[in-house]
Design a protein around this motif. Structure first.
Motif, PDB file in Angstrom:
ATOM      1  N   PHE A  68      73.062   6.568  98.274  1.00  0.00           N
ATOM      2  CA  PHE A  68      72.583   5.212  97.997  1.00  0.00           C
ATOM      3  C   PHE A  68      73.689   4.195  98.288  1.00  0.00           C
ATOM      4  N   TYR A  94      64.794   0.283  87.664  1.00  0.00           N
ATOM      5  CA  TYR A  94      65.740   0.004  88.760  1.00  0.00           C
ATOM      6  C   TYR A  94      66.481  -1.318  88.546  1.00  0.00           C
ATOM      7  N   THR A 128      65.344   9.549  99.026  1.00  0.00           N
ATOM      8  CA  THR A 128      64.323  10.393  99.648  1.00  0.00           C
ATOM      9  C   THR A 128      64.174   9.915 101.096  1.00  0.00           C
ATOM     10  N   LYS A 155      58.224   6.119  97.253  1.00  0.00           N
ATOM     11  CA  LYS A 155      57.943   4.876  97.983  1.00  0.00           C
ATOM     12  C   LYS A 155      58.192   3.626  97.131  1.00  0.00           C
ATOM     13  N   THR A 156      58.034   3.745  95.805  1.00  0.00           N
ATOM     14  CA  THR A 156      58.224   2.554  94.960  1.00  0.00           C
ATOM     15  C   THR A 156      59.654   2.030  95.102  1.00  0.00           C
ATOM     16  N   ALA A 157      60.606   2.963  95.009  1.00  0.00           N
ATOM     17  CA  ALA A 157      62.008   2.547  95.157  1.00  0.00           C
ATOM     18  C   ALA A 157      62.266   2.059  96.579  1.00  0.00           C
TER      19      ALA A 157
HETATM   20  P1  AMP Z   1      56.864   7.350  93.824  1.00  0.00           P
HETATM   21  O1  AMP Z   1      56.484   7.974  95.142  1.00  0.00           O
HETATM   22  O2  AMP Z   1      57.550   6.049  93.996  1.00  0.00           O
HETATM   23  O3  AMP Z   1      55.703   7.308  92.877  1.00  0.00           O
HETATM   24  O4  AMP Z   1      57.975   8.312  93.149  1.00  0.00           O
HETATM   25  C1  AMP Z   1      57.700   9.624  92.781  1.00  0.00           C
HETATM   26  C2  AMP Z   1      58.691  10.169  91.779  1.00  0.00           C
HETATM   27  O5  AMP Z   1      59.953  10.415  92.411  1.00  0.00           O
HETATM   28  C3  AMP Z   1      58.978   9.231  90.621  1.00  0.00           C
HETATM   29  O6  AMP Z   1      58.982  10.019  89.422  1.00  0.00           O
HETATM   30  C4  AMP Z   1      60.367   8.704  90.859  1.00  0.00           C
HETATM   31  O7  AMP Z   1      61.046   8.430  89.653  1.00  0.00           O
HETATM   32  C5  AMP Z   1      61.015   9.859  91.623  1.00  0.00           C
HETATM   33  N1  AMP Z   1      62.060   9.423  92.588  1.00  0.00           N
HETATM   34  C6  AMP Z   1      62.011   8.366  93.421  1.00  0.00           C
HETATM   35  N2  AMP Z   1      63.116   8.307  94.179  1.00  0.00           N
HETATM   36  C7  AMP Z   1      63.883   9.362  93.837  1.00  0.00           C
HETATM   37  C8  AMP Z   1      65.167   9.855  94.277  1.00  0.00           C
HETATM   38  N3  AMP Z   1      65.844   9.253  95.248  1.00  0.00           N
HETATM   39  N4  AMP Z   1      65.639  10.965  93.680  1.00  0.00           N
HETATM   40  C9  AMP Z   1      64.932  11.594  92.701  1.00  0.00           C
HETATM   41  N5  AMP Z   1      63.722  11.199  92.238  1.00  0.00           N
HETATM   42  C10 AMP Z   1      63.201  10.095  92.805  1.00  0.00           C
END
Ligand code: AMP
Length: 468
Positions: free
Chosen positions: A3, A121, A25, A51-53
């Motif tokens: 990151f 976040y 990811t 995808k949210t992050a």
């Molecule tokens: P999302 O696809 O945004 O719904 O995320 C799916 C899950 O992955 C959620 O529980 C997040 O907290 C987790 N997550 C997102 N990014 C990461 C990451 N880089 N490392 C570990 N877990 C993650």
């Protein structure tokens, strides 16, 4: 890739360390750098891919920098201004909120999940506030939230339009627009609402669209609302759900189905489970039945008030609810890592929904199990799912729960259209495993595939789950 290497603001990096994320990811590694440059994005990725992050981290980075550059405290919120006006003897009036970022989601659950993720976040940032604007929430409560002039709005389209039309939200200052699960929003009939909302935002905005697919109508809309977007395709392994072990159990009738479900729910490897039903009423009935049988079960569907839905989901997150019995729409966006099993008590109406349903397990790189309980008349529907996912779903039989009617016809003749040997990594029927290729017989129970327009929740009209 780390990151740090993505160049994110230190406050965001701190929050990621706190969340236990060690590396981006795939969707984050590709989307974040382009988003930080201010580029528009068209991303095909599934829920569970992080995808949210991918859209929220760059946005928070931008807000963190902007807030550093402001030496003076932030201006008065619209409500504070209204109070000053009152003290000056002016006629009090509500000033429209002017968000800088808008995330549109198809369902309330996903909106709440995005808001929670944003809080996580952004937990080391002082000035950024995210609020959810959702159907089912009382209007006065939403007015209070809007009066705080939050930087980030996460909203379902219907309720947002209501607030726009009554002058409570002004998008003239909007910098970032995100459409999350855009394909679901279109499936649910939100196209006109989305276009209205997009038209109310400035041309200068950055637009990021996330969708399971970028084909067809959603791809056309994405092209219309983005400018020179970077196209990122992540769908591959997430769509195939290679970390989820899928299987079909044939059942003779409802009583056989119920006995088998009870047996499978006692599996020692099961932590928490979601059982999908075709109708809201079935969700209630089965949850009641499972409770009587000693499972900590709860129903979740669109006829429940938002408060009750939230309490049920909280119970699930805290592990108090072990078995969630849900309809499709209510379960969309649920992200509970301890869900080890998904059961299709009824098959979904649309093959795409199968992919969404089983994606409730195997979250964030874990493994999961997805079991469909199917009567023989539904073989064709299983095949449609296989054609859609390009994977064969092995048939399993448990001793003592064998169906009376054999499902042993060889499946070699049932190669799904477009499916190629080798595409089905890990999910092909193993040698000796029972397979089937029965022609479809008249249906006795369960839901067939519906080729007509979608409704918001099974058994109801589009707005039946109260999006406003
Ligand atoms: P999302 O696809 O945004 O719904 O995320 C799916 C899950 O992955 C959620 O529980 C997040 O907290 C987790 N997550 C997102 N990014 C990461 C990451 N880089 N490392 C570990 N877990 C993650």
């Amino acid at each position: 890739m780390t990151f740090e290497a993505l160049g994110l603001h230190t406050s965001v990096l701190k929050a990621l360390t706190e969340a236990g994320y060690t590396k981006p990811t795939s969707v984050q590694a590709q989307a974040v750098p382009a988003a930080l440059e201010g580029r528009d994005l068209m991303v095909s990725s599934q829920t569970g891919s992080g995808k949210t992050a991918a859209f929220m981290l760059p946005a928070l980075h931008k807000f963190a920098l902007a807030s550093e550059q402001q030496d003076a405290p932030l201006g008065k919120t619209p409500n504070q201004e209204a109070q000053s006006a009152r003290s000056r003897g002016d006629r009090p009036r509500f000033k429209a909120a002017q968000p800088k970022m808008l995330v549109l989601t198809p369902t309330r659950e996903l909106a709440l999940q995005v808001t929670n993720a944003t809080d996580k976040y952004g937990s080391f940032m002082k000035r950024v506030k995210a609020v959810s604007i959702l159907g089912g929430m009382p209007y006065p409560k939403q007015m209070q939230l809007l009066a705080k002039n939050p930087e980030i709005l996460v909203a379902t389209p219907g309720r947002l339009i209501d607030h726009m039309e009554s002058g409570k939200i002004d998008f003239s200052q909007l910098e970032i627009l995100v459409l999350d699960e855009a394909d679901r929003m279109l499936d649910m009939g939100f196209i006109d609402d989305i276009e209205k909302i997009v038209d109310a935002t400035p041309e200068t905005r950055q637009t990021m669209l996330f969708s399971a697919t970028l084909d067809g109508v959603v791809g056309n809309m994405a092209k219309r609302i983005t400018k020179n977007p970077l196209v990122i395709q992540i769908a591959g392994s997430a769509t195939k759900h290679e970390n989820i072990s899928q299987r079909v159990h044939f059942v003779d009738d409802l009583s056989h189905k119920n006995r088998l479900l009870d047996h499978l729910l006692r599996d020692e490897t099961m932590d928490q489970a979601v059982v999908f039903t075709a109708t809201k009423r079935d969700a209630d009935t089965i949850a009641d039945r499972l409770n009587i049988a000693g499972f900590a079960a709860a129903a979740l569907h669109g006829d429940m008030h938002q408060g009750a839905r939230n309490r049920t989901l909280d119970g699930m997150r805290r592990g108090q609810v072990r078995v969630l019995v849900a309809t499709d729409v209510a379960a969309r966006g649920i992200d509970v890592p301890a869900i080890t099993h998904v059961f299709n008590y009824d098959l979904p109406k649309f093959p795409e929904d199968y992919v969404h349903r089983i994606g409730r397990t195997g979250r964030a790189g874990r493994n999961g199990v997805a079991v469909s309980l199917v009567n023989h008349a539904e073989s064709m529907n299983v095949k449609r799912i296989e054609r859609f996912t390009k994977q064969l779903i092995p048939v399993d039989v448990i001793e003592g729960f064998e169906p009376k009617r054999s499902a042993s016809t060889a499946r070699s003749s049932a190669k799904p259209g477009g499916w190629k040997p080798g595409d089905n990594r890990g999910n092909a029927a193993k040698p000796g495993q029972r397979t089937f290729s029965k022609p479809a017989a008249p249906r006795k129970e369960g839901g067939g595939f519906n080729k007509g327009p979608r409704t918001g929740d099974t058994g109801g009209a589009r707005r039946s789950y109260g999006d406003r």
